[in-house]
Scaffold this motif. Structure first.
Motif, PDB file in Angstrom:
ATOM      1  N   ILE A  56       0.809  -1.215   0.000  1.00 18.20           N
ATOM      2  CA  ILE A  56       0.000   0.000   0.000  1.00 18.20           C
ATOM      3  C   ILE A  56       0.850   1.276   0.000  1.00 18.20           C
ATOM      4  O   ILE A  56       0.538   2.230  -0.728  1.00 18.20           O
ATOM      5  CB  ILE A  56      -0.992  -0.019   1.179  1.00 18.20           C
ATOM      6  CG1 ILE A  56      -2.021  -1.145   0.978  1.00 18.20           C
ATOM      7  CG2 ILE A  56      -1.701   1.325   1.324  1.00 18.20           C
ATOM      8  CD1 ILE A  56      -2.850  -0.995  -0.284  1.00 18.20           C
ATOM      9  N   PRO A  57       1.937   1.366   0.786  1.00 18.84           N
ATOM     10  CA  PRO A  57       2.760   2.597   0.702  1.00 18.84           C
ATOM     11  C   PRO A  57       3.284   2.886  -0.703  1.00 18.84           C
ATOM     12  O   PRO A  57       3.315   4.046  -1.129  1.00 18.84           O
ATOM     13  CB  PRO A  57       3.905   2.318   1.685  1.00 18.84           C
ATOM     14  CG  PRO A  57       3.328   1.358   2.673  1.00 18.84           C
ATOM     15  CD  PRO A  57       2.427   0.473   1.859  1.00 18.84           C
ATOM     16  N   ILE A  58       3.703   1.835  -1.446  1.00 15.82           N
ATOM     17  CA  ILE A  58       4.160   2.049  -2.825  1.00 15.82           C
ATOM     18  C   ILE A  58       3.023   2.609  -3.667  1.00 15.82           C
ATOM     19  O   ILE A  58       3.188   3.581  -4.410  1.00 15.82           O
ATOM     20  CB  ILE A  58       4.655   0.734  -3.476  1.00 15.82           C
ATOM     21  CG1 ILE A  58       5.950   0.252  -2.848  1.00 15.82           C
ATOM     22  CG2 ILE A  58       4.910   0.950  -4.962  1.00 15.82           C
ATOM     23  CD1 ILE A  58       6.543  -0.943  -3.558  1.00 15.82           C
ATOM     24  N   LEU A  59       1.854   1.984  -3.571  1.00  8.71           N
ATOM     25  CA  LEU A  59       0.731   2.383  -4.424  1.00  8.71           C
ATOM     26  C   LEU A  59       0.296   3.812  -4.133  1.00  8.71           C
ATOM     27  O   LEU A  59       0.050   4.599  -5.061  1.00  8.71           O
ATOM     28  CB  LEU A  59      -0.435   1.410  -4.227  1.00  8.71           C
ATOM     29  CG  LEU A  59      -0.152  -0.066  -4.552  1.00  8.71           C
ATOM     30  CD1 LEU A  59      -1.400  -0.904  -4.360  1.00  8.71           C
ATOM     31  CD2 LEU A  59       0.392  -0.223  -5.964  1.00  8.71           C
ATOM     32  N   ILE A  60       0.208   4.170  -2.856  1.00  4.59           N
ATOM     33  CA  ILE A  60      -0.196   5.530  -2.502  1.00  4.59           C
ATOM     34  C   ILE A  60       0.863   6.530  -2.960  1.00  4.59           C
ATOM     35  O   ILE A  60       0.531   7.615  -3.469  1.00  4.59           O
ATOM     36  CB  ILE A  60      -0.454   5.642  -0.989  1.00  4.59           C
ATOM     37  CG1 ILE A  60      -1.693   4.819  -0.600  1.00  4.59           C
ATOM     38  CG2 ILE A  60      -0.664   7.102  -0.575  1.00  4.59           C
ATOM     39  CD1 ILE A  60      -2.016   4.838   0.876  1.00  4.59           C
ATOM     40  N   PHE A  61       2.132   6.178  -2.808  1.00  5.10           N
ATOM     41  CA  PHE A  61       3.188   7.086  -3.260  1.00  5.10           C
ATOM     42  C   PHE A  61       3.136   7.287  -4.765  1.00  5.10           C
ATOM     43  O   PHE A  61       3.243   8.425  -5.255  1.00  5.10           O
ATOM     44  CB  PHE A  61       4.562   6.560  -2.856  1.00  5.10           C
ATOM     45  CG  PHE A  61       5.688   7.312  -3.506  1.00  5.10           C
ATOM     46  CD1 PHE A  61       5.942   8.637  -3.170  1.00  5.10           C
ATOM     47  CD2 PHE A  61       6.481   6.714  -4.482  1.00  5.10           C
ATOM     48  CE1 PHE A  61       6.968   9.350  -3.788  1.00  5.10           C
ATOM     49  CE2 PHE A  61       7.504   7.410  -5.099  1.00  5.10           C
ATOM     50  CZ  PHE A  61       7.749   8.737  -4.750  1.00  5.10           C
ATOM     51  N   LEU A  62       2.970   6.214  -5.530  1.00  2.85           N
ATOM     52  CA  LEU A  62       2.901   6.332  -6.980  1.00  2.85           C
ATOM     53  C   LEU A  62       1.729   7.209  -7.407  1.00  2.85           C
ATOM     54  O   LEU A  62       1.856   8.042  -8.313  1.00  2.85           O
ATOM     55  CB  LEU A  62       2.792   4.944  -7.620  1.00  2.85           C
ATOM     56  CG  LEU A  62       4.038   4.053  -7.523  1.00  2.85           C
ATOM     57  CD1 LEU A  62       3.742   2.675  -8.093  1.00  2.85           C
ATOM     58  CD2 LEU A  62       5.211   4.682  -8.255  1.00  2.85           C
TER      59      LEU A  62
END
Length: 425
Positions: A401-407
């Motif tokens: 989830i952190p990767i997806l939100i950052f992207l």
């Protein structure tokens, strides 16, 4: 950039209400005893205290040593279960601080950065996992650490040695916590090597070095598993069983993992039709009881490959169901649609919609998107694909989830501008 340099612990102040919410959830909803996977993590932590990880006579390795190592000291000190659960608040506080610093590199408005961090912190599945002695909060912290130092490595020209070491360390420990990341690391190495044939840019070299370093941190664990099992490159002894359930050829079964103890009658469940599961799988699973964990893993894999070859259409249907479970936690074998399913429906529908928008913006600006965004996008696709092929469920999506939100945040901030037009003017 200046904002990111000035960040310190004082920047946790805006998140104190969120951290307080975590504490309340733990105090109110934590059970008195160990439940579910908590017992397994405590088991391995106690093993580490005794000087080993798995029983050498019959090595049973269901997860890597990352999270058990993180709770070893509290377990050694015989800390109450409640206080060990409260460690999740510490992990998430560090994750929020790192995520704030990451976003502050690109978004100039602190209020927007804080709001995006709250989107991460209030993600509904996270609220459910925070009350347990589970690896999800620790994994999110590790992912935020990897993201922060990896992006700094690719965007800054100073302290690159430190950023390389820390990004590799965070990713390596993440692989030791969630072993699927071990395979992601290898695919990252392979992807960078292939890309390097056509493009020898510095960012590709740094990415390759990060993946190699993170894999080096995993070598002691892989050497240990080879020592106790005789198997090379063994991350755990559970993959065969998961693949077996994913390949189930029976109707009204959707490829989700079911505990063998339920089939053999050693534990109860809330499944509607346990009799059907026993009829379909009981004879095979009971036949495995005389074998060791390593032998069972191999037999499970052989049976799974046989099922896939004989029933490819059913395996494809199970894969679709696994993809739905990854985001919506449904469908499950012989289980009804529960109210809790709607707990995931709204946030993950928004997540999917914004991921589609992000993908469109990346492809329409393909020449100006920095390489690190492509790398993180590649990791996300590999992880979601791997989880879908193994055992898709919302809880397993949490570390991504952190990767997806950052992207999403990076792409919308850079490539999308919203204007309000006054048509009466």
């Amino acid at each position: 950039m200046k904002l990111a340099k000035k960040i310190g612990l004082k920047h946790l102040i805006p998140f104190l209400p969120l951290l307080a919410l975590y504490v309340v959830l733990i105090l109110v909803f934590s059970p008195d005893q160990l439940v579910g996977d908590e017992g397994r993590y405590m088991y391995y932590a106690n093993n580490i205290i005794e000087g080993f990880y798995a029983d050498t006579s019959d090595p049973w390795i269901r997860n890597g040593p990352g999270y058990p190592l993180a709770i070893t000291l509290p377990v050694l000190l015989k800390t109450p279960f409640l206080l060990i659960r409260l460690l999740n608040v510490v992990f998430l506080a560090m994750a929020l601080l790192l995520f704030y610093q990451l976003l502050a590199m690109f978004i100039k408005t602190p209020r927007i950065v804080i709001a995006i961090c709250y989107l991460l912190g209030l993600y509904p599945p996270l609220a459910r996992s925070v009350t347990g002695i589970l690896s999800e909060s620790f994994s999110i912290f590790l992912m935020c650490g990897f993201l922060f130092f990896f992006v700094k490595l690719c965007t800054h020209q100073f302290k690159q040695g430190r950023n390389l070491f820390l990004s590799g360390l965070f990713l390596g420990v993440l692989a030791l916590t969630k072993v699927i990341f071990g395979y992601v690391i290898l695919l990252g190495i392979l992807g960078c090597l292939v890309t390097f044939i056509f493009n020898t840019s510095k960012k590709i070299k740094l990415s390759l070095f990060t993946f190699i370093l993170s894999f080096l941190f995993c070598i002691p664990y892989l050497a240990y598993t080879q020592h106790v099992t005789g198997k090379k490159f063994l991350w755990g002894t559970h993959s065969g069983e998961m693949l077996y359930w994913r390949s189930t050829p029976f109707e009204n079964e959707y490829g989700d993992w079911v505990s063998a103890d339920i089939i053999t009658g050693k534990s109860e469940s809330n499944y509607i039709d346990t009799e059907s599961l026993v009829a379909n799988h009981g004879e095979f699973i009971k036949s495995l009881e005389p074998y060791s964990a390593i032998e069972r893993d191999s037999i499970y894999k052989e049976k799974a490959i046989e099922n896939i070859k004989n029933h490819p259409t059913k395996f494809a249907k199970n894969t679709v169901a696994s993809g739905f479970r990854l985001f919506y936690n449904y469908p499950y074998t012989h289980m009804p649609l529960k109210v809790s399913t709607y707990f995931y429906l709204l946030p993950n529908t928004f997540l999917i919609v914004f991921l589609l928008i992000t993908s469109f913006l990346v492809f329409t600006n393909i020449k100006v998107v920095p390489f690190e965004i492509y790398i993180l996008g590649f990791l996300s696709i590999v992880l979601m694909g791997g989880l879908t092929l193994l055992d898709g469920r919302v809880r397993h999506l949490l570390p991504i989830i952190p990767i997806l939100i950052f992207l999403i945040a990076y792409t919308l901030n850079r490539f999308l501008q919203v204007k309000i037009i006054n048509r009466e003017a």
